[in-house]
Write an enzyme that holds these catalytic residues in place. Structure first.
Site, PDB file in Angstrom:
ATOM      1  N   SER A  46     -19.858  25.101   6.461  1.00 26.68           N
ATOM      2  CA  SER A  46     -18.948  25.976   7.197  1.00 26.68           C
ATOM      3  C   SER A  46     -19.567  26.621   8.422  1.00 26.68           C
ATOM      4  O   SER A  46     -18.841  27.114   9.288  1.00 26.68           O
ATOM      5  CB  SER A  46     -18.369  27.054   6.270  1.00 26.68           C
ATOM      6  OG  SER A  46     -19.333  28.009   5.913  1.00 26.68           O
ATOM      7  N   LYS A  79     -19.148  38.330   3.419  1.00 25.18           N
ATOM      8  CA  LYS A  79     -20.352  37.910   2.701  1.00 25.18           C
ATOM      9  C   LYS A  79     -21.457  38.921   2.994  1.00 25.18           C
ATOM     10  O   LYS A  79     -21.919  39.051   4.125  1.00 25.18           O
ATOM     11  CB  LYS A  79     -20.762  36.509   3.159  1.00 25.18           C
ATOM     12  CG  LYS A  79     -21.918  35.901   2.385  1.00 25.18           C
ATOM     13  CD  LYS A  79     -22.178  34.480   2.882  1.00 25.18           C
ATOM     14  CE  LYS A  79     -23.319  33.822   2.115  1.00 25.18           C
ATOM     15  NZ  LYS A  79     -23.532  32.422   2.560  1.00 25.18           N
ATOM     16  N   TYR A 104     -30.201  22.580  -1.493  1.00 22.29           N
ATOM     17  CA  TYR A 104     -29.217  21.543  -1.800  1.00 22.29           C
ATOM     18  C   TYR A 104     -28.594  21.077  -0.501  1.00 22.29           C
ATOM     19  O   TYR A 104     -28.840  21.630   0.568  1.00 22.29           O
ATOM     20  CB  TYR A 104     -28.128  22.091  -2.728  1.00 22.29           C
ATOM     21  CG  TYR A 104     -27.401  23.289  -2.151  1.00 22.29           C
ATOM     22  CD1 TYR A 104     -26.259  23.125  -1.366  1.00 22.29           C
ATOM     23  CD2 TYR A 104     -27.879  24.575  -2.350  1.00 22.29           C
ATOM     24  CE1 TYR A 104     -25.610  24.204  -0.806  1.00 22.29           C
ATOM     25  CE2 TYR A 104     -27.233  25.677  -1.782  1.00 22.29           C
ATOM     26  CZ  TYR A 104     -26.111  25.481  -1.017  1.00 22.29           C
ATOM     27  OH  TYR A 104     -25.475  26.557  -0.459  1.00 22.29           O
ATOM     28  N   GLU A 131     -18.842  58.015  21.094  1.00 22.35           N
ATOM     29  CA  GLU A 131     -20.009  57.306  21.629  1.00 22.35           C
ATOM     30  C   GLU A 131     -19.788  56.865  23.075  1.00 22.35           C
ATOM     31  O   GLU A 131     -20.661  57.012  23.913  1.00 22.35           O
ATOM     32  CB  GLU A 131     -20.380  56.080  20.777  1.00 22.35           C
ATOM     33  CG  GLU A 131     -20.782  56.393  19.347  1.00 22.35           C
ATOM     34  CD  GLU A 131     -22.122  57.085  19.257  1.00 22.35           C
ATOM     35  OE1 GLU A 131     -22.858  57.087  20.255  1.00 22.35           O
ATOM     36  OE2 GLU A 131     -22.425  57.636  18.179  1.00 22.35           O
ATOM     37  N   THR A 171     -19.363  29.209   2.322  1.00 15.92           N
ATOM     38  CA  THR A 171     -19.318  30.677   2.333  1.00 15.92           C
ATOM     39  C   THR A 171     -19.760  31.292   3.659  1.00 15.92           C
ATOM     40  O   THR A 171     -19.451  32.454   3.926  1.00 15.92           O
ATOM     41  CB  THR A 171     -20.188  31.252   1.204  1.00 15.92           C
ATOM     42  OG1 THR A 171     -21.544  30.803   1.367  1.00 15.92           O
ATOM     43  CG2 THR A 171     -19.663  30.832  -0.159  1.00 15.92           C
ATOM     44  N   ASP A 172     -20.468  30.540   4.506  1.00 14.40           N
ATOM     45  CA  ASP A 172     -21.011  31.152   5.721  1.00 14.40           C
ATOM     46  C   ASP A 172     -19.922  31.682   6.648  1.00 14.40           C
ATOM     47  O   ASP A 172     -20.093  32.729   7.273  1.00 14.40           O
ATOM     48  CB  ASP A 172     -21.894  30.154   6.473  1.00 14.40           C
ATOM     49  CG  ASP A 172     -23.276  30.025   5.858  1.00 14.40           C
ATOM     50  OD1 ASP A 172     -23.572  30.779   4.900  1.00 14.40           O
ATOM     51  OD2 ASP A 172     -24.064  29.187   6.324  1.00 14.40           O
ATOM     52  N   THR A 230     -20.714  24.752   0.019  1.00  8.65           N
ATOM     53  CA  THR A 230     -21.549  24.749  -1.183  1.00  8.65           C
ATOM     54  C   THR A 230     -20.773  24.362  -2.425  1.00  8.65           C
ATOM     55  O   THR A 230     -21.305  23.718  -3.335  1.00  8.65           O
ATOM     56  CB  THR A 230     -22.189  26.143  -1.386  1.00  8.65           C
ATOM     57  OG1 THR A 230     -23.009  26.447  -0.258  1.00  8.65           O
ATOM     58  CG2 THR A 230     -23.039  26.191  -2.644  1.00  8.65           C
TER      59      THR A 230
END
Length: 357
Positions: free
Chosen positions: A87, A193, A54, A314, A120-121, A40
């Site tokens: 990305s 993110k 975009y 767990e 950013t992904d 981006t």
């Protein structure tokens, strides 16, 4: 006539002096290389009012640098276009190519720091990978933006300025790979993110390392986990990364994804469990079977802000010979597992690595 010749000589002398001073001034500035990969921060849209509509990876690195002339006040900057992709399309091969180039540059005496522009992904995955495999205490800063440069209130230019400022700073040495977004300095190990439509998208569950305010770095804490110069992993010794896949736990989950990943050659499967990395009783038998076949089973959590998986809580991890991801989210656990598996296949060693990194 003599007056004109005198003026001409003075002008030439002034120009020569200015050039010499500029060269001397520039020589005092740190040298920072920007490695561009797309995303981006290199995106462009047709409508300035649209911050989420975009095309990513459109603007080359030379235009990014030219659009921010104030960088010259911070460092001598040059750029390289390593990739030009969104990305989400990053692969293990991209990670290795980028990592090797970063390592090469940091060995050069004329490079004081490296900035990686990134979508950013998967930015957090690349930052963590570099944090594990780059053997240098010189600053490496990964940066992106949540809005393309064509959008109103675009965040990319300030993020990039801050990234170069951090990469050029002596006080950033030895702190591992860093991520500068939204004025914060985060550890590449911790940051993720958390939301996709806000400029403050990147957060660490344990808080930022510091802030950048008007070109000055302010530090509040140091990373506690092993990284970069203290890492046992070295990008120069890694040629391929083994297949590691992520399967998502949820209500009514089946074992289909786990078996499919193993059938396609996964060497480890990151189980993205609910809560404390919980595993449905419908899935436990399949995971035990896959572990008996040599597939590493690593329990993580899909709790966003700090899923902390405790060993033998767990599930009886010791009995099943499983590994827990500690506080790493599934995507970072995948990165660490892939890197670790280049050195060991032993589950106890893998667990040690997850505690230490």
């Amino acid at each position: 006539m003599k007056h004109h010749r005198l003026l001409a000589r003075c002008a030439i002398a002034a120009t020569t002096l200015f050039a010499a001073l500029s060269t001397a001034w520039a020589a005092d500035k740190p040298n920072v290389v920007i490695l561009a990969t797309g995303g981006t921060i290199a995106g462009a849209g047709a409508d300035a009012s649209k911050s989420a509509t975009y095309q990513a990876a459109k603007v080359p690195v030379d235009k990014l640098i030219a659009g921010l002339p104030t960088l010259s006040a911070v460092a001598q900057v040059r750029g390289e276009q390593v990739f030009q992709i969104a990305s989400e399309s990053f692969t293990n091969e991209h990670l290795l190519t980028l990592g090797k180039r970063v390592a090469q540059l940091l060995k050069q005496s004329d490079v004081d720091g490296v900035v990686v522009t990134h979508g950013t992904d998967t930015l957090e995955e690349t930052a963590y990978f570099l944090n594990l495999v780059i053997h240098s205490d010189k600053p490496v800063v990964v940066v992106g933006s949540m809005r393309p440069g064509t959008a109103m209130s675009a965040d990319g230019m300030l993020n990039l300025f801050n990234a170069v400022n951090v990469a050029a700073s002596q006080d950033a040495h030895g702190k591992g790979v860093l991520v500068t977004m939204n004025d914060e300095i985060n550890s590449g190990r911790d940051v993720s993110k958390m939301i996709n439509i806000k400029t403050e998208a990147f957060k660490s569950p344990w808080g930022p390392l510091g802030m950048v305010v008007e070109g000055k770095n302010y530090w509040f804490r140091l990373p506690a986990k092993r990284h970069t110069i203290n890492s046992e992993f070295d990008i120069e010794k890694i040629e391929t990364l083994p297949a590691v896949d992520i399967a998502y736990g949820h209500g009514n989950v089946s074992d289909t994804a786990y078996r499919a990943f193993a059938g396609q050659g996964a060497k480890a499967i990151i189980h993205t469990g609910t809560g404390n990395g919980s595993v449905s009783n419908r899935v436990v038998p399949a995971l035990r079977e896959l572990r008996s076949q040599g597939v590493q089973i690593i329990r993580s959590s899909h709790v966003n802000a700090g899923g902390f998986v405790l060993r033998n809580a767990e599930q009886p991890d010791d009995q099943y010979d499983w590994v827990v991801a500690h506080d790493l989210n599934p995507q970072k656990a995948r990165i660490l597992a892939a890197v670790a598996l280049t050195k060991t296949q032993d589950s106890k060693e893998l667990q040690r690595i997850f505690w230490e990194y």
